[in-house]
Design an enzyme around this catalytic site. Sequence first.
Site, PDB file in Angstrom:
ATOM      1  N   HIS A 118       0.603  -0.817   0.137  1.00  0.00           N
ATOM      2  CA  HIS A 118      -0.213  -0.025  -0.214  1.00  0.00           C
ATOM      3  C   HIS A 118       0.942   0.949   0.091  1.00  0.00           C
ATOM      4  CE1 HIS A 118      -3.995   2.574   1.502  1.00  0.00           C
ATOM      5  NE2 HIS A 118      -2.076   3.253   1.328  1.00  0.00           N
ATOM      6  N   GLU A 119       1.986   1.754   0.796  1.00  0.00           N
ATOM      7  CA  GLU A 119       2.967   2.796   1.018  1.00  0.00           C
ATOM      8  C   GLU A 119       3.436   2.396  -0.527  1.00  0.00           C
ATOM      9  OE1 GLU A 119       2.198   4.896   3.252  1.00  0.00           O
ATOM     10  OE2 GLU A 119       0.784   3.083   4.196  1.00  0.00           O
ATOM     11  N   HIS A 134       2.025   3.409  -2.938  1.00  0.00           N
ATOM     12  CA  HIS A 134       1.744   5.746  -2.434  1.00  0.00           C
ATOM     13  C   HIS A 134       3.503   6.420  -3.398  1.00  0.00           C
ATOM     14  CE1 HIS A 134      -1.869   6.389  -0.961  1.00  0.00           C
ATOM     15  NE2 HIS A 134      -1.462   5.717   0.018  1.00  0.00           N
TER      16      HIS A 134
END
Length: 267
Positions: free
Chosen positions: A58-59, A62
């Site tokens: 997820h990170e 980003h």
Amino acid sequence: MTTAQLRSSDRRISPVFLGIAAVTAVSGWATWTGFASFPGLAVFLFVTAAWIVSLCLHEYAHARTALHGGDISIGAKGYLTLNPLKYTHALLSVVLPVLFVIMGGIGLPGGAVFIERGRIRGRWRHSLISAAGPLTNALFAVVCTAPFWLDALDGVPDAFRYALAFLALLQVTAAILNFLPIPGLDGYGVIEPWLSHGIRRQVEPFAPFGLLAVFAVLWIPEVNHTFFDAVDAVLRGLGVNDWDTYWGQELYRFWEGTQDVPRPVSP
């Protein structure tokens, strides 16, 4: 500086992430084969480790999107190594989401990679950077449920089936919560570039409390039921029924004494 000019150390997958991935693989194998004396313990380790892997991805989503959007500082911060210890707030990104899974079986939106937004030009790029994280959770849910929606569950051990179902539930809850257009969540980050400067300034002080407000509202029974009805609807669309997710969570919470693995039921 372009992605091609990043130092190799900026892109090298960290041993920390590789260790988490190894725990996922070994515990997944133990869940599949029934090697562990306590199937619930194997499910717990597998789901927890896989959940942390999804948080790292997820990170990473980003960060990688921000890099291509113009923030060339991402590489030096270590975000491309998938090392959760490099996040701005490891407590928010990993520790709290894991605790929420253990205590309540809900995918808490974690996160914090510091993106230098001033380096990025274009509202669409800002929106895409915010959307990249929860989209990763949504993709993770699709992958976890592939045996269900492909009708390929023959030969899949029951404990592994339930573990995948519960892991998918976590991904769906994280994606839905993260896409809420509330300050402090990725959903607000998607729409923020399109708001007027005055509105953004008015909303900014509330950003640190957005997530707390969401969970406070989820304590309201009617809201809670509506939210989980939406989660169940998404999972049913992916071929996962309530029986699978229920027993996945029951096995996960092995300390409550559940060790028997029941047979699946037809949807």
